[in-house]
Motif scaffolding. Structure first.
Motif, PDB file in Angstrom:
ATOM      1  N   THR A 147     -12.339   0.803  -2.839  1.00  0.00           N
ATOM      2  CA  THR A 147     -12.677   2.124  -3.360  1.00  0.00           C
ATOM      3  C   THR A 147     -11.388   2.844  -3.721  1.00  0.00           C
ATOM      4  OG1 THR A 147     -12.558   3.173  -1.190  1.00  0.00           O
ATOM      5  CG2 THR A 147     -14.674   2.215  -1.831  1.00  0.00           C
ATOM      6  N   THR A 148     -11.506   3.947  -4.440  1.00  0.00           N
ATOM      7  CA  THR A 148     -10.312   4.735  -4.792  1.00  0.00           C
ATOM      8  C   THR A 148      -9.603   5.226  -3.541  1.00  0.00           C
ATOM      9  OG1 THR A 148     -11.358   5.466  -6.856  1.00  0.00           O
ATOM     10  CG2 THR A 148      -9.499   6.769  -6.044  1.00  0.00           C
ATOM     11  N   ALA A 149     -10.377   5.675  -2.564  1.00  0.00           N
ATOM     12  CA  ALA A 149      -9.778   6.183  -1.319  1.00  0.00           C
ATOM     13  C   ALA A 149      -8.998   5.086  -0.599  1.00  0.00           C
ATOM     14  CB  ALA A 149     -10.875   6.735  -0.412  1.00  0.00           C
ATOM     15  N   ILE A 150      -9.520   3.858  -0.611  1.00  0.00           N
ATOM     16  CA  ILE A 150      -8.825   2.761   0.071  1.00  0.00           C
ATOM     17  C   ILE A 150      -7.546   2.388  -0.671  1.00  0.00           C
ATOM     18  CG2 ILE A 150      -8.998   0.311   0.670  1.00  0.00           C
ATOM     19  CD1 ILE A 150     -11.938   0.815   1.354  1.00  0.00           C
ATOM     20  N   ILE A 151      -7.587   2.385  -1.994  1.00  0.00           N
ATOM     21  CA  ILE A 151      -6.368   2.095  -2.767  1.00  0.00           C
ATOM     22  C   ILE A 151      -5.301   3.145  -2.477  1.00  0.00           C
ATOM     23  CG2 ILE A 151      -5.402   1.994  -5.097  1.00  0.00           C
ATOM     24  CD1 ILE A 151      -8.019   0.747  -6.025  1.00  0.00           C
ATOM     25  N   LEU A 152      -5.696   4.409  -2.414  1.00  0.00           N
ATOM     26  CA  LEU A 152      -4.743   5.477  -2.087  1.00  0.00           C
ATOM     27  C   LEU A 152      -4.191   5.292  -0.675  1.00  0.00           C
ATOM     28  CD1 LEU A 152      -6.556   8.590  -3.620  1.00  0.00           C
ATOM     29  CD2 LEU A 152      -4.536   7.399  -4.513  1.00  0.00           C
ATOM     30  N   PHE A 153      -5.061   4.855   0.227  1.00  0.00           N
ATOM     31  CA  PHE A 153      -4.611   4.583   1.595  1.00  0.00           C
ATOM     32  C   PHE A 153      -3.582   3.455   1.609  1.00  0.00           C
ATOM     33  CE2 PHE A 153      -5.221   1.651   5.211  1.00  0.00           C
ATOM     34  CZ  PHE A 153      -4.753   2.453   6.229  1.00  0.00           C
ATOM     35  N   GLU A 154      -3.821   2.401   0.853  1.00  0.00           N
ATOM     36  CA  GLU A 154      -2.876   1.284   0.799  1.00  0.00           C
ATOM     37  C   GLU A 154      -1.530   1.729   0.231  1.00  0.00           C
ATOM     38  OE1 GLU A 154      -6.145  -2.318   0.165  1.00  0.00           O
ATOM     39  OE2 GLU A 154      -4.951  -1.620  -1.520  1.00  0.00           O
ATOM     40  N   ILE A 155      -1.570   2.505  -0.825  1.00  0.00           N
ATOM     41  CA  ILE A 155      -0.319   3.008  -1.417  1.00  0.00           C
ATOM     42  C   ILE A 155       0.430   3.879  -0.414  1.00  0.00           C
ATOM     43  CG2 ILE A 155       0.648   4.492  -3.226  1.00  0.00           C
ATOM     44  CD1 ILE A 155      -1.679   3.576  -5.030  1.00  0.00           C
ATOM     45  N   ALA A 156      -0.310   4.765   0.262  1.00  0.00           N
ATOM     46  CA  ALA A 156       0.314   5.647   1.258  1.00  0.00           C
ATOM     47  C   ALA A 156       0.918   4.836   2.399  1.00  0.00           C
ATOM     48  CB  ALA A 156      -0.726   6.628   1.792  1.00  0.00           C
ATOM     49  N   THR A 157       0.232   3.765   2.805  1.00  0.00           N
ATOM     50  CA  THR A 157       0.737   2.916   3.889  1.00  0.00           C
ATOM     51  C   THR A 157       2.057   2.255   3.504  1.00  0.00           C
ATOM     52  OG1 THR A 157      -1.503   2.464   4.703  1.00  0.00           O
ATOM     53  CG2 THR A 157       0.230   0.897   5.322  1.00  0.00           C
ATOM     54  N   LEU A 158       2.125   1.720   2.288  1.00  0.00           N
ATOM     55  CA  LEU A 158       3.343   1.045   1.836  1.00  0.00           C
ATOM     56  C   LEU A 158       4.496   2.039   1.664  1.00  0.00           C
ATOM     57  CD1 LEU A 158       1.822  -1.471  -0.751  1.00  0.00           C
ATOM     58  CD2 LEU A 158       2.579  -1.923   1.592  1.00  0.00           C
ATOM     59  N   ILE A 159       4.200   3.196   1.112  1.00  0.00           N
ATOM     60  CA  ILE A 159       5.246   4.217   0.927  1.00  0.00           C
ATOM     61  C   ILE A 159       5.765   4.697   2.281  1.00  0.00           C
ATOM     62  CG2 ILE A 159       5.721   6.563   0.130  1.00  0.00           C
ATOM     63  CD1 ILE A 159       3.810   6.042  -2.195  1.00  0.00           C
ATOM     64  N   THR A 160       4.842   4.981   3.201  1.00  0.00           N
ATOM     65  CA  THR A 160       5.231   5.451   4.531  1.00  0.00           C
ATOM     66  C   THR A 160       6.049   4.400   5.271  1.00  0.00           C
ATOM     67  OG1 THR A 160       3.205   6.784   4.648  1.00  0.00           O
ATOM     68  CG2 THR A 160       4.371   6.369   6.707  1.00  0.00           C
ATOM     69  N   THR A 161       5.653   3.140   5.139  1.00  0.00           N
ATOM     70  CA  THR A 161       6.403   2.062   5.789  1.00  0.00           C
ATOM     71  C   THR A 161       7.804   1.955   5.204  1.00  0.00           C
ATOM     72  OG1 THR A 161       4.349   0.831   6.189  1.00  0.00           O
ATOM     73  CG2 THR A 161       6.422  -0.407   6.311  1.00  0.00           C
ATOM     74  N   GLY A 162       7.921   2.074   3.877  1.00  0.00           N
ATOM     75  CA  GLY A 162       9.239   2.042   3.239  1.00  0.00           C
ATOM     76  C   GLY A 162      10.125   3.178   3.701  1.00  0.00           C
ATOM     77  N   ILE A 163       9.557   4.374   3.800  1.00  0.00           N
ATOM     78  CA  ILE A 163      10.327   5.531   4.286  1.00  0.00           C
ATOM     79  C   ILE A 163      10.773   5.308   5.724  1.00  0.00           C
ATOM     80  CG2 ILE A 163      10.156   7.986   4.878  1.00  0.00           C
ATOM     81  CD1 ILE A 163       8.252   8.291   2.484  1.00  0.00           C
ATOM     82  N   ALA A 164       9.872   4.748   6.554  1.00  0.00           N
ATOM     83  CA  ALA A 164      10.211   4.500   7.954  1.00  0.00           C
ATOM     84  C   ALA A 164      11.378   3.528   8.075  1.00  0.00           C
ATOM     85  CB  ALA A 164       8.984   3.944   8.690  1.00  0.00           C
ATOM     86  N   VAL A 165      11.342   2.448   7.282  1.00  0.00           N
ATOM     87  CA  VAL A 165      12.437   1.466   7.330  1.00  0.00           C
ATOM     88  C   VAL A 165      13.742   2.101   6.873  1.00  0.00           C
ATOM     89  CG1 VAL A 165      13.297  -0.699   6.336  1.00  0.00           C
ATOM     90  CG2 VAL A 165      10.899  -0.512   7.032  1.00  0.00           C
ATOM     91  N   PHE A 166      13.683   2.912   5.824  1.00  0.00           N
ATOM     92  CA  PHE A 166      14.883   3.596   5.330  1.00  0.00           C
ATOM     93  C   PHE A 166      15.453   4.513   6.407  1.00  0.00           C
ATOM     94  CE2 PHE A 166      16.889   7.285   3.282  1.00  0.00           C
ATOM     95  CZ  PHE A 166      17.841   6.649   2.504  1.00  0.00           C
ATOM     96  N   PHE A 167      14.580   5.268   7.074  1.00  0.00           N
ATOM     97  CA  PHE A 167      15.016   6.169   8.142  1.00  0.00           C
ATOM     98  C   PHE A 167      15.583   5.394   9.327  1.00  0.00           C
ATOM     99  CE2 PHE A 167      13.637   8.004  12.248  1.00  0.00           C
ATOM    100  CZ  PHE A 167      14.502   9.095  12.304  1.00  0.00           C
ATOM    101  N   LEU A 168      14.884   4.337   9.740  1.00  0.00           N
ATOM    102  CA  LEU A 168      15.325   3.566  10.904  1.00  0.00           C
ATOM    103  C   LEU A 168      16.663   2.890  10.664  1.00  0.00           C
ATOM    104  CD1 LEU A 168      11.936   1.942  12.018  1.00  0.00           C
ATOM    105  CD2 LEU A 168      13.109   3.892  13.041  1.00  0.00           C
TER     106      LEU A 168
END
Length: 339
Positions: free
Chosen positions: A17-38
Motif C-alpha cells: 500500500t502507499t502507507a507501507i511504501i512510505l514506511f519502508e522509505i522512512a525506515t531506510l532514511i532513518t537507518t541511514g541517518i542513524a549510521v551517519f550519527f553513530l
C-alpha cells in the motif's frame, strides 16, 4: 483452513500500500541517518552494523514461521517473508540504543547496562511493532495467537511486548557484544579453567528462554509428564540441547583452543549441528517433536541425506546455535573479565 491459506508463506500477498511504501522509505532514511550519527561517536561502525544485522537476520530466519511480513513489495524480501528492510530497521534501532547507552554510561559494567538496553528497546521495539501491525505488514501465525492470553495493545499481544521483545533483543545484543570484543581485539584475560557449573547455568537459561519463545512453532509430545515445566517445554529436551552445546565446548577446548576465535566458533557450530541434527530428526520421526502447520508450510520437501530431515530444519539449527553459543560466550567473557 482459511488461516492456513492466509499464512502460507510461499503465496502471501506482497502488493504494498502507499502507507507501507512510505514506511519502508522512512525506515531506510532513518537507518541511514542513524549510521551517519553513530559513525561520529563510534569507531568501525560499518562492521558493527553488519554484526548486528547478522544477529537480527539469524533470529528472523529461525523464527520466520511465527509471523508473516506481508504487503512490502516483491523487492523487500530475501527469503520467504523475511524482509531486508525490516532487518535494517531493527538493526539500526538496536545498534543506536546500545551505542548511545554505552556512550552515556561508560563507567557502568556490562551486566549493569544490559537491562537498560532491554528496557529501552522493549518500549521502542514494541512501539514499532504496533506500527507494522496496524499498517497490515505483520500478521501473527495461528499457533502464536492460540498460545496467547488474549490481551492486546494496539493490535500487539502483550506477550510480545513483555517476553518476545526482551528475549529477541537480549540474544541479538549478546551476539553483537561478543563479536564486538573480537572486532576491537579487546585484551581479555582467558579463563584458566572453564567454570562448568556457571556455564551450564547460563546455557540452560538461554536455551530455556528461547525454547519458551518458539514454543508455538513445535510441540513436544509423549515425553514424561514430570518433565514438562511450562506448556510443553520439557526439561529433558532443554537439558539435551545444553548437553550438545557442552560437548561442543569440550571438543573445542580440548582440540582447537589454539585456533582463532572465528574458527573455534565455526567448529562449535559444526559440532553442535552434527549432533543436534540426527537427534532432531529422530525426535521428529518418533513423534516427540511435531512442527506446526505454519512451520511445515515453509518446507520445500527436500530432505537431508541419511537423516531424512527437512533441509529447513537442518538450516535452522546453526541459526539457533549461533545465537545461543554467542550469548553463552558473551556472559562467560564479561563475568571472567569482570567487565
Amino acid at each position: 483452513m482459511l488461516n492456513s491459506l492466509i499464512f502460507a508463506h510461499c503465496s502471501f500477498d506482497k502488493t504494498p500500500t502507499t502507507a507501507i511504501i512510505l514506511f519502508e522509505i522512512a525506515t531506510l532514511i532513518t537507518t541511514g541517518i542513524a549510521v551517519f550519527f553513530l559513525a561520529k561517536i563510534q569507531t568501525k561502525i560499518v562492521p558493527r552494523f553488519l554484526i548486528m544485522a547478522v544477529a537480527v537476520l539469524l533470529f528472523e530466519l529461525f523464527t520466520s514461521p511465527m509471523w508473516l511480513n506481508q504487503k512490502m513489495g516483491v523487492w523487500a524480501y530475501i527469503y520467504l517473508d523475511v524482509s531486508w528492510i525490516l532487518t535494517l530497521g531493527w538493526t539500526g534501532l538496536i545498534l543506536t540504543v546500545v551505542t548511545v547507552s554505552d556512550r552515556l554510561l561508560p563507567h557502568w559494567k556490562e551486566w549493569q547496562r544490559f537491562p537498560i538496553y532491554l528496557v529501552i528497546l522493549t518500549i521502542l521495539v514494541s512501539g514499532l511493532e504496533m506500527v507494522v501491525v496496524n499498517l497490515g505488514v505483520r500478521v501473527y501465525a495461528p499457533e502464536v495467537l492460540a498460545s496467547l492470553t488474549g490481551m492486546f495493545l494496539f493490535g500487539v499481544p502483550l506477550l510480545d511486548v513483555f517476553y518476545y521483545t526482551p528475549v529477541f533483543t537480549g540474544l541479538v545484543i549478546s551476539f553483537y557484544k561478543y563479536w564486538g570484543f573480537v572486532l576491537d581485539d579487546e585484551p581479555l584475560i582467558p579463563s584458566k579453567k572453564r567454570k562448568w557449573l556457571r556455564s551450564i547455568g547460563i546455557a540452560f537459561l538461554a536455551v530455556f528462554l528461547f525454547e519458551v519463545m518458539i514454543q508455538p512453532m513445535v510441540d513436544n509430545n509423549q515425553l514424561p509428564q514430570w518433565s514438562y515445566v511450562f506448556f510443553d517445554i520439557s526439561v529433558l529436551l532443554t537439558g539435551l540441547w545444553v548437553a550438545v552445546i557442552g560437548i561442543a565446548a569440550v571438543v573445542v577446548d580440548r582440540f582447537f583452543l589454539h585456533l582463532p576465535i572465528v574458527m573455534r566458533f565455526l567448529i562449535a557450530l559444526g559440532v553442535t549441528g552434527a549432533i543436534a541434527l540426527p537427534i532432531e530428526a529422530w525426535l521428529m520421526d518418533q513423534g516427540y517433536r511435531v512442527y506446526g502447520e505454519s512451520a511445515t508450510h515453509n518446507f520445500t520437501g527436500f530432505v537431508t541425506p541419511i537423516f531424512n530431515a527437512p533441509v529447513e530444519v537442518a538450516f535452522a539449527i546453526p541459526c539457533y546455535m549461533a545465537l545461543i553459543i554467542a550469548c553463552i560466550r558473551y556472559w562467560e567473557t564479561i563475568l571472567d573479565n569482570r567487565l
